[in-house]
Design a protein around this motif. Structure first.
Motif, PDB file in Angstrom:
ATOM      1  N   ASP A 112       0.806  -1.225   0.000  1.00 56.10           N
ATOM      2  CA  ASP A 112       0.000   0.000   0.000  1.00 56.10           C
ATOM      3  C   ASP A 112       0.840   1.277   0.000  1.00 56.10           C
ATOM      4  OD1 ASP A 112       0.872   0.149   2.639  1.00 56.10           O
ATOM      5  OD2 ASP A 112      -1.151   0.376   3.479  1.00 56.10           O
ATOM      6  N   GLN A 113       2.156   1.177  -0.102  1.00 56.30           N
ATOM      7  CA  GLN A 113       2.995   2.359  -0.279  1.00 56.30           C
ATOM      8  C   GLN A 113       2.765   2.973  -1.671  1.00 56.30           C
ATOM      9  OE1 GLN A 113       3.846   3.085   2.888  1.00 56.30           O
ATOM     10  NE2 GLN A 113       5.871   3.656   2.174  1.00 56.30           N
ATOM     11  N   VAL A 114       2.165   2.174  -2.561  1.00 59.33           N
ATOM     12  CA  VAL A 114       1.890   2.591  -3.938  1.00 59.33           C
ATOM     13  C   VAL A 114       0.382   2.693  -4.123  1.00 59.33           C
ATOM     14  CG1 VAL A 114       2.045   1.830  -6.339  1.00 59.33           C
ATOM     15  CG2 VAL A 114       3.981   1.535  -4.818  1.00 59.33           C
ATOM     16  N   LEU A 115      -0.063   3.752  -4.773  1.00 56.90           N
ATOM     17  CA  LEU A 115      -1.485   3.891  -5.072  1.00 56.90           C
ATOM     18  C   LEU A 115      -1.949   2.684  -5.887  1.00 56.90           C
ATOM     19  CD1 LEU A 115      -4.008   5.695  -4.928  1.00 56.90           C
ATOM     20  CD2 LEU A 115      -3.318   6.637  -7.139  1.00 56.90           C
ATOM     21  N   GLY A 116      -3.036   2.061  -5.480  1.00 56.41           N
ATOM     22  CA  GLY A 116      -3.572   0.898  -6.183  1.00 56.41           C
ATOM     23  C   GLY A 116      -3.035  -0.414  -5.675  1.00 56.41           C
ATOM     24  N   SER A 117      -2.061  -0.379  -4.800  1.00 56.44           N
ATOM     25  CA  SER A 117      -1.479  -1.568  -4.185  1.00 56.44           C
ATOM     26  C   SER A 117      -1.109  -2.613  -5.243  1.00 56.44           C
ATOM     27  CB  SER A 117      -2.445  -2.121  -3.137  1.00 56.44           C
ATOM     28  OG  SER A 117      -1.865  -3.122  -2.373  1.00 56.44           O
ATOM     29  N   LEU A 118      -1.504  -3.840  -5.051  1.00 50.29           N
ATOM     30  CA  LEU A 118      -1.062  -4.931  -5.924  1.00 50.29           C
ATOM     31  C   LEU A 118      -1.721  -4.947  -7.301  1.00 50.29           C
ATOM     32  CD1 LEU A 118      -0.700  -7.790  -3.294  1.00 50.29           C
ATOM     33  CD2 LEU A 118       1.096  -6.401  -4.343  1.00 50.29           C
ATOM     34  N   THR A 119      -2.625  -4.015  -7.589  1.00 46.95           N
ATOM     35  CA  THR A 119      -3.211  -3.924  -8.924  1.00 46.95           C
ATOM     36  C   THR A 119      -2.134  -3.600  -9.956  1.00 46.95           C
ATOM     37  OG1 THR A 119      -5.270  -3.159  -7.950  1.00 46.95           O
ATOM     38  CG2 THR A 119      -4.976  -2.795 -10.312  1.00 46.95           C
ATOM     39  N   GLY A 120      -1.186  -2.753  -9.568  1.00 48.47           N
ATOM     40  CA  GLY A 120      -0.117  -2.373 -10.486  1.00 48.47           C
ATOM     41  C   GLY A 120       1.259  -2.490  -9.878  1.00 48.47           C
ATOM     42  N   TYR A 121       1.376  -3.280  -8.827  1.00 47.95           N
ATOM     43  CA  TYR A 121       2.615  -3.425  -8.070  1.00 47.95           C
ATOM     44  C   TYR A 121       2.755  -4.895  -7.727  1.00 47.95           C
ATOM     45  CZ  TYR A 121       6.113  -1.119  -5.040  1.00 47.95           C
ATOM     46  OH  TYR A 121       7.269  -0.639  -4.478  1.00 47.95           O
ATOM     47  N   LYS A 122       3.911  -5.331  -7.210  1.00 51.26           N
ATOM     48  CA  LYS A 122       4.024  -6.758  -6.913  1.00 51.26           C
ATOM     49  C   LYS A 122       4.985  -7.022  -5.776  1.00 51.26           C
ATOM     50  CE  LYS A 122       6.279  -9.617  -9.259  1.00 51.26           C
ATOM     51  NZ  LYS A 122       6.149 -10.664 -10.151  1.00 51.26           N
ATOM     52  N   GLY A 134       7.137  -6.017 -17.568  1.00 42.90           N
ATOM     53  CA  GLY A 134       6.444  -6.703 -18.645  1.00 42.90           C
ATOM     54  C   GLY A 134       5.616  -5.797 -19.535  1.00 42.90           C
ATOM     55  N   ASP A 135       5.646  -4.484 -19.302  1.00 38.76           N
ATOM     56  CA  ASP A 135       4.876  -3.546 -20.120  1.00 38.76           C
ATOM     57  C   ASP A 135       5.741  -3.085 -21.292  1.00 38.76           C
ATOM     58  OD1 ASP A 135       2.926  -1.839 -21.054  1.00 38.76           O
ATOM     59  OD2 ASP A 135       3.279  -0.301 -19.538  1.00 38.76           O
ATOM     60  N   GLY A 136       5.971  -3.980 -22.232  1.00 41.93           N
ATOM     61  CA  GLY A 136       6.883  -3.733 -23.339  1.00 41.93           C
ATOM     62  C   GLY A 136       6.492  -2.618 -24.276  1.00 41.93           C
ATOM     63  N   ASN A 137       5.204  -2.327 -24.391  1.00 40.97           N
ATOM     64  CA  ASN A 137       4.789  -1.220 -25.257  1.00 40.97           C
ATOM     65  C   ASN A 137       4.481   0.043 -24.455  1.00 40.97           C
ATOM     66  OD1 ASN A 137       2.350  -1.919 -24.116  1.00 40.97           O
ATOM     67  ND2 ASN A 137       1.315  -2.382 -26.042  1.00 40.97           N
ATOM     68  N   ALA A 138       4.742   0.013 -23.149  1.00 44.70           N
ATOM     69  CA  ALA A 138       4.610   1.173 -22.261  1.00 44.70           C
ATOM     70  C   ALA A 138       3.235   1.844 -22.335  1.00 44.70           C
ATOM     71  CB  ALA A 138       5.717   2.180 -22.544  1.00 44.70           C
ATOM     72  N   ILE A 181       4.605 -13.336 -17.612  1.00 47.28           N
ATOM     73  CA  ILE A 181       3.519 -14.245 -17.193  1.00 47.28           C
ATOM     74  C   ILE A 181       3.044 -13.900 -15.781  1.00 47.28           C
ATOM     75  CG2 ILE A 181       3.030 -16.637 -16.495  1.00 47.28           C
ATOM     76  CD1 ILE A 181       4.549 -17.545 -18.999  1.00 47.28           C
ATOM     77  N   ASN A 182       3.968 -13.619 -14.878  1.00 45.72           N
ATOM     78  CA  ASN A 182       3.606 -13.338 -13.485  1.00 45.72           C
ATOM     79  C   ASN A 182       2.925 -11.985 -13.299  1.00 45.72           C
ATOM     80  OD1 ASN A 182       4.555 -15.778 -12.372  1.00 45.72           O
ATOM     81  ND2 ASN A 182       6.633 -15.023 -12.455  1.00 45.72           N
ATOM     82  N   ASN A 183       3.040 -11.101 -14.281  1.00 44.49           N
ATOM     83  CA  ASN A 183       2.450  -9.766 -14.140  1.00 44.49           C
ATOM     84  C   ASN A 183       1.311  -9.486 -15.110  1.00 44.49           C
ATOM     85  OD1 ASN A 183       4.231  -9.100 -12.079  1.00 44.49           O
ATOM     86  ND2 ASN A 183       5.788  -8.430 -13.524  1.00 44.49           N
ATOM     87  N   GLU A 184       1.025 -10.445 -15.996  1.00 39.26           N
ATOM     88  CA  GLU A 184      -0.048 -10.218 -16.971  1.00 39.26           C
ATOM     89  C   GLU A 184      -1.339  -9.837 -16.241  1.00 39.26           C
ATOM     90  OE1 GLU A 184      -2.089 -12.228 -20.908  1.00 39.26           O
ATOM     91  OE2 GLU A 184      -1.177 -13.533 -19.428  1.00 39.26           O
ATOM     92  N   THR A 185      -2.032  -8.869 -16.730  1.00 40.55           N
ATOM     93  CA  THR A 185      -3.286  -8.269 -16.249  1.00 40.55           C
ATOM     94  C   THR A 185      -3.065  -7.135 -15.248  1.00 40.55           C
ATOM     95  OG1 THR A 185      -3.843  -9.716 -14.368  1.00 40.55           O
ATOM     96  CG2 THR A 185      -4.535 -10.459 -16.565  1.00 40.55           C
TER      97      THR A 185
END
Length: 192
Positions: A112-122, A134-138, A181-185
């Motif tokens: 929770d140090q990041v806005l959105g927590s694990l939705t966009g963090y890991k 894994g966001d190759g096209n940014a 694979i671990n970060n897809e979605t």
């Protein structure tokens, strides 16, 4: 610095002849001056600066040692955005605290140090959190396009490539299997 194109469009002139020791990549810092995290939109950007990410997760100026320096006054509260070329951008969920003229923030201690927590963090190791690669096209979403139009096209190549999700200068199955694979979605949660 690699952020002079879309989606960052940063016109900074930072450059080096060679990467300092223990540096794994360029990052782009963005300071937002806002009353609260919900108000920390691009309209509140105070300054942007390219810097380096070290292997231990710390951020340093382009000399590889000094802290990044921003000679600006804060009006409300300071939130920091960290952009990395093929990872999802993150923003501090809480305002930075100033101590003796230095603003410090530890993104790694809790999701929770990041806005959105694990939705966009890991969680990258037990109790240690980091940016999702894994966001190759940014485009702010880790999805099938990052595999098919970035990783597959660059697979087998070496160099400073967007499909190099683990930042080892090689685009291999490790980038796809261990990172993509671990970060897809996962999706970026930085307010726009």
């Amino acid at each position: 610095q690699p952020y002079n194109s879309t989606p960052w469009s940063y016109s900074g002139t930072e450059s080096v002849v060679s990467m300092p020791a223990d540096v794994v990549d360029w990052i782009l810092l963005e300071l937002r001056d806002a009353s609260d995290i919900g108000s920390a939109t691009p309209a509140t950007i105070l300054v942007r600066q390219a810097a380096f990410l070290k292997a231990d997760g710390s951020i340093v100026d382009i000399d590889g040692v000094s802290l990044p320096y921003f000679p600006y006054s804060v009006v409300s509260q300071l939130f920091v955005v960290v952009w990395q070329r093929n990872h999802l951008g993150i923003i501090s969920h809480f305002p930075l605290i100033e101590t003796a003229g230095i603003y410090d923030y530890n993104f790694a201690t809790q999701a929770d140090q990041v806005l959105g927590s694990l939705t966009g963090y890991k969680e990258i190791a037990p109790g240690i959190y980091g940016m999702a690669g894994g966001d190759g096209n940014a485009d702010g979403t880790i999805d099938l396009q990052d595999k098919t139009i970035t990783w597959e096209v660059q697979s087998g190549n070496t160099g400073y490539l967007m499909g190099d999700y683990n930042l080892d200068s090689q685009v291999t199955n490790k980038d796809k299997n261990d990172i993509w694979i671990n970060n897809e979605t996962k999706t970026e949660q930085v307010p726009d």
